[in-house]
Design a protein around this motif. Sequence first.
Motif: not given
Lengths: 232, 121
Positions: A109-113, A115-122, A208-210
């Motif tokens: 789920m962290v990777t899903l976010m 993929n949207r924002s291209m950042r991993r910082l909180l 989000g896709t199926i």
Amino acid sequence: MEAPVYGSMILAAILLKLGGYGLTRILIVFLLRGLRYSYIIFSIRMIGGILARLVTLVQIDMKRLVAYSSVVHINFVICSMITFFKLGFIGCYLIMVAHGLCSSGLFYMVTLMYNRSMRRLLIMNKGIISFMSPMIIFWAYLCVRNFSFPLRLNFLGEIMMIMRVIMWDVKTLVLMIILGFFSRAYSLYLFSYVMHGGINIIFKFNRGTIIEYLVVFIHCYPLMMLILKVNI
Amino acid sequence: MEVLVLIDWISCLFVGFVGLISLIILVYRIFYMERDKFKDRFIGLVLLFIISIILMIISPNIIRIMLGWDGLGVISYLLVIYYQNYNSFNSGMVTVLINRLGDMGLLISIGIITLYGRWNI
């Protein structure tokens, strides 16, 4: 940290639990020595558990926070396992199964976010609830599994481990309270810091896709259902 | 499977107080949230809150007390962050972390009371 998501998921779900399985297999070797020297390992693990929780609480990177949370729970597992009793052993096994599913789902789920924002910082991923709202029920479910919530698999394992450790020494009671408190603190920090607030930077508005929902649901379904049939 | 309920004068007194105070809240809500868009959500949250408090009061079993206490913590967190701003966010985190302290006390009392071989208080 720069590993692809599938590598992180396999590491969290399979390789780490393989280490726990090896620990249960090799435990009989340490039986005679462990009965005499187990208090040294126990105290080192307890202090290490508190320090690891404090380190987890100050992370600003989401993926690193999830990775540290799997470092944290192995401390408690070793504490309970070194007391050489069947109750603590079963508790360790339940915790390891539940945490394997949960941390692997959290990595996905962290990777899903990411993929949207291209950042991993909180601090960059804020206000996810505004555009990915059907997904947050799974995010809340997986974050809640990180600590012990009633009527779930982690709860049963943690009660057994607390029972065993209190039987071993009643003076560890204060340490148990500190450990449980901080393990909830970082899980809720991870949950609410991402969901709350306004959107800072988003590149793709994709709900989000199926296939994404399917992967997350397959992580959640055994956690829901395994509590219904626990014969010990 | 049988479900036991504990009713004596202490639990009746507490249920009465909870009913009185929640009645006052539901009356005050009419004037306070007059222009709110989603009124049903607040009523649903308050009713769930009352149900989990009553579940905690009338249970003779420590596992069910734990269940009611944790439901109370989650729903009070949802009630505190009902209006979204940073003050309510910080207050909600404080609420749910203080709730966790009581939660750990209940977990440890489950661990101690199991050494006697029963879960009833």
